[in-house]
Motif scaffolding. Structure first.
Motif, PDB file in Angstrom:
ATOM      1  N   GLY A   1      -0.685  -8.959 -15.964  1.00 32.18           N
ATOM      2  CA  GLY A   1      -1.065  -9.806 -14.833  1.00 32.18           C
ATOM      3  C   GLY A   1      -2.063 -10.227 -15.191  1.00 32.18           C
ATOM      4  N   GLY A   2      -3.241 -10.048 -14.764  1.00 33.50           N
ATOM      5  CA  GLY A   2      -4.663 -10.562 -14.889  1.00 33.50           C
ATOM      6  C   GLY A   2      -4.759 -11.572 -15.934  1.00 33.50           C
ATOM      7  N   ASP A   3      -3.850 -11.862 -16.909  1.00 30.58           N
ATOM      8  CA  ASP A   3      -4.615 -13.479 -17.598  1.00 30.58           C
ATOM      9  C   ASP A   3      -4.724 -14.372 -17.082  1.00 30.58           C
ATOM     10  N   GLY A   4      -3.877 -14.641 -15.703  1.00 29.30           N
ATOM     11  CA  GLY A   4      -3.930 -15.992 -15.050  1.00 29.30           C
ATOM     12  C   GLY A   4      -5.421 -16.220 -14.575  1.00 29.30           C
ATOM     13  N   VAL A   5      -6.033 -15.124 -13.300  1.00 30.56           N
ATOM     14  CA  VAL A   5      -7.270 -14.762 -13.053  1.00 30.56           C
ATOM     15  C   VAL A   5      -8.475 -14.849 -13.788  1.00 30.56           C
TER      16      VAL A   5
ATOM     17  N   LEU B   1      -4.608  -7.672  -7.421  1.00 32.76           N
ATOM     18  CA  LEU B   1      -5.264  -7.985  -6.368  1.00 32.76           C
ATOM     19  C   LEU B   1      -6.144  -7.652  -5.723  1.00 32.76           C
ATOM     20  N   LEU B   2      -6.838  -6.752  -5.914  1.00 37.29           N
ATOM     21  CA  LEU B   2      -8.464  -5.971  -4.807  1.00 37.29           C
ATOM     22  C   LEU B   2      -9.087  -6.088  -6.337  1.00 37.29           C
ATOM     23  N   GLY B   3      -8.938  -6.075  -7.264  1.00 37.33           N
ATOM     24  CA  GLY B   3     -10.144  -5.497  -7.863  1.00 37.33           C
ATOM     25  C   GLY B   3     -10.098  -6.864  -9.232  1.00 37.33           C
ATOM     26  N   MET B   4      -9.162  -8.649  -8.958  1.00 40.24           N
ATOM     27  CA  MET B   4      -9.238  -9.761  -9.808  1.00 40.24           C
ATOM     28  C   MET B   4      -9.142 -10.474  -9.342  1.00 40.24           C
ATOM     29  N   LEU B   5      -8.314 -11.014  -8.050  1.00 44.90           N
ATOM     30  CA  LEU B   5      -7.848 -12.161  -7.096  1.00 44.90           C
ATOM     31  C   LEU B   5      -8.597 -12.354  -6.597  1.00 44.90           C
ATOM     32  N   ALA B   6      -8.393 -11.053  -5.143  1.00 42.34           N
ATOM     33  CA  ALA B   6      -9.612 -11.251  -4.350  1.00 42.34           C
ATOM     34  C   ALA B   6     -10.907 -11.874  -4.531  1.00 42.34           C
ATOM     35  N   PRO B   7     -11.703 -11.312  -5.372  1.00 45.18           N
ATOM     36  CA  PRO B   7     -12.923 -11.144  -5.164  1.00 45.18           C
ATOM     37  C   PRO B   7     -12.900 -12.223  -6.106  1.00 45.18           C
ATOM     38  N   LEU B   8     -12.164 -13.039  -6.966  1.00 39.39           N
ATOM     39  CA  LEU B   8     -12.582 -14.440  -7.216  1.00 39.39           C
ATOM     40  C   LEU B   8     -12.517 -15.680  -6.009  1.00 39.39           C
ATOM     41  N   LEU B   9     -11.118 -15.103  -5.533  1.00 36.39           N
ATOM     42  CA  LEU B   9     -11.058 -16.403  -3.995  1.00 36.39           C
ATOM     43  C   LEU B   9     -12.642 -16.279  -3.376  1.00 36.39           C
TER      44      LEU B   9
ATOM     45  N   ALA C   1       0.645  -1.195   0.290  1.00 39.70           N
ATOM     46  CA  ALA C   1      -0.084  -0.124  -0.233  1.00 39.70           C
ATOM     47  C   ALA C   1       1.418   1.144   0.105  1.00 39.70           C
ATOM     48  N   ALA C   2       2.333   1.126   1.054  1.00 42.06           N
ATOM     49  CA  ALA C   2       3.134   1.805   0.942  1.00 42.06           C
ATOM     50  C   ALA C   2       4.085   2.667  -0.249  1.00 42.06           C
ATOM     51  N   PHE C   3       3.665   1.259  -0.627  1.00 46.79           N
ATOM     52  CA  PHE C   3       3.897   1.917  -1.871  1.00 46.79           C
ATOM     53  C   PHE C   3       3.832   1.968  -3.277  1.00 46.79           C
ATOM     54  N   ALA C   4       1.892   1.613  -3.615  1.00 44.97           N
ATOM     55  CA  ALA C   4       1.320   2.168  -4.309  1.00 44.97           C
ATOM     56  C   ALA C   4       1.336   3.464  -4.366  1.00 44.97           C
ATOM     57  N   HIS C   5       1.716   4.135  -2.852  1.00 46.93           N
ATOM     58  CA  HIS C   5       1.365   5.691  -2.872  1.00 46.93           C
ATOM     59  C   HIS C   5       2.339   6.217  -4.288  1.00 46.93           C
ATOM     60  N   LEU C   6       3.447   5.649  -4.266  1.00 48.65           N
ATOM     61  CA  LEU C   6       4.956   6.216  -4.284  1.00 48.65           C
ATOM     62  C   LEU C   6       4.689   5.933  -5.910  1.00 48.65           C
ATOM     63  N   ASN C   7       4.594   5.035  -6.049  1.00 51.76           N
ATOM     64  CA  ASN C   7       4.664   4.218  -7.719  1.00 51.76           C
ATOM     65  C   ASN C   7       3.553   3.561  -8.821  1.00 51.76           C
ATOM     66  N   PHE C   8       3.348   4.525  -9.669  1.00 53.87           N
ATOM     67  CA  PHE C   8       2.036   3.489 -10.640  1.00 53.87           C
ATOM     68  C   PHE C   8       1.750   1.342 -10.256  1.00 53.87           C
ATOM     69  N   VAL C   9       3.274   1.322 -10.116  1.00 55.52           N
ATOM     70  CA  VAL C   9       3.337   0.022 -10.331  1.00 55.52           C
ATOM     71  C   VAL C   9       2.545  -0.404  -9.261  1.00 55.52           C
ATOM     72  N   GLY C  10       3.032   0.008  -7.828  1.00 56.86           N
ATOM     73  CA  GLY C  10       2.564  -0.611  -7.209  1.00 56.86           C
ATOM     74  C   GLY C  10       0.601  -0.764  -6.800  1.00 56.86           C
ATOM     75  N   HIS C  11       0.734   0.010  -7.629  1.00 56.24           N
ATOM     76  CA  HIS C  11      -0.912   0.842  -7.741  1.00 56.24           C
ATOM     77  C   HIS C  11      -1.372  -0.513  -8.200  1.00 56.24           C
ATOM     78  N   MET C  12      -0.961  -0.612  -9.371  1.00 55.50           N
ATOM     79  CA  MET C  12      -2.026  -1.352 -10.585  1.00 55.50           C
ATOM     80  C   MET C  12      -1.082  -3.312  -9.923  1.00 55.50           C
ATOM     81  N   ILE C  13      -0.202  -3.481  -8.766  1.00 52.32           N
ATOM     82  CA  ILE C  13      -0.145  -4.377  -8.298  1.00 52.32           C
ATOM     83  C   ILE C  13      -1.134  -4.385  -7.319  1.00 52.32           C
ATOM     84  N   GLY C  14      -1.085  -3.485  -7.044  1.00 51.52           N
ATOM     85  CA  GLY C  14      -2.523  -3.536  -5.611  1.00 51.52           C
ATOM     86  C   GLY C  14      -4.310  -4.315  -6.416  1.00 51.52           C
ATOM     87  N   HIS C  15      -4.044  -3.193  -7.327  1.00 51.45           N
ATOM     88  CA  HIS C  15      -5.555  -3.668  -8.645  1.00 51.45           C
ATOM     89  C   HIS C  15      -5.774  -4.936  -9.566  1.00 51.45           C
TER      90      HIS C  15
END
Length: 259
Positions: free
Chosen positions: A230-234, A81-89, A65-79
């Motif tokens: 990254g979303g291909d696996g989900v 996890l939060l918007g694809m993998l977590a909902p599926l699980l 979460a801290a990395f996502a504030h500083l870098n768009f890559v961190g934000h996208m990794i969070g996206h």
């Protein structure tokens, strides 16, 4: 990049951790208690729920979460996890089924009637869920909403809630592993899934070509690559589940026709 509100290490993060920890523990407790009266709750569903909640936690608190504030890559990794993998699980953990067998009969009937309401039927229509999910992402990245998100704690929380909720609605509208009040055809759901996946890929290309406001081009390009691949696996898991259900639903008919 832009002025940030405090969402890590403060009151916001404490509230998030308390809520997630409560959810993390409440599910297995309810499953174990109800297993005394009903058949044992499958172990895999415990694992799906706990892993899904962990994905949400990683996105909203801690180093990522801290990395996502500083870098768009961190934000996208969070996206992812939060918007694809977590909902599926979490969808695979069948939380509504567990909720209904936890409640008393009268309350369970009220919840069932709510799920059958026209509002919920509208929200869980695959097209509606796709618009809320993918359309929300276009709104986030193609307008100044992404930059504004980090300037308001309320907007930050609202957008992250929407990303998860829309991802969850999208998932449960396509694969039926939990209680559902209505079922759409496999062809319809498959066509919507194909269109949604294409729209998601197009958005990644648009981010690559035209970075969101306040995002450096190098970060945008790297983040777009994460979004694209990254979303291909989900996506593959969603496709496999849908196709497996479709096969199981149609195979008996084929056997009957042959005989």
């Amino acid at each position: 990049m832009h002025t940030h509100v405090q969402t890590t290490g403060g009151a916001y993060e404490v509230v998030v951790i308390i809520l997630l920890l409560t959810a993390f523990l409440a599910y297995p407790f309810a499953a174990m208690v109800t297993s005394r009266a009903y058949k044992p709750w499958p172990l895999r569903r415990y694992l799906f729920w706990m892993t899904g909640i962990a994905c949400v936690g990683l996105t909203l608190s801690g180093p990522l979460a801290a990395f996502a504030h500083l870098n768009f890559v961190g934000h996208m990794i969070g996206h992812l996890l939060l918007g694809m993998l977590a909902p599926l699980l979490i969808a695979l953990s069948a939380p509504m089924t567990l909720l209904l067998r936890t409640l008393d009969v009268q309350t369970a009937r009220k919840v069932t009637n709510l799920l059958k309401s026209s509002l919920f039927q509208f929200l869980t229509n695959p097209i509606t869920a796709s618009v809320l999910n993918i359309g929300g992402l276009y709104l986030l990245y193609m307008t100044d909403l992404y930059a504004l998100m980090y300037q308001s704690i309320f907007l930050y929380a609202l957008i992250h809630f929407h990303v998860f909720a829309a991802g969850y609605l999208f998932t449960v509208s396509l694969i039926y592993v939990d209680v559902t009040s209505h079922r759409y055809s496999y062809i319809y759901r498959s066509l919507v899934l194909i269109a949604a996946l294409a729209a998601h890929k197009i958005l990644a290309k648009l981010i690559y070509a035209s970075p969101p406001i306040g995002v450096a081009r190098g970060e945008a390009e790297a983040g777009a690559m994460w979004m694209y691949y990254g979303g291909d696996g989900v996506d593959l898991i969603l496709i496999l589940i849908l196709c497996t259900h479709w096969y199981k639903a149609t195979a008996p008919r084929l056997l009957t026709d042959d005989t």
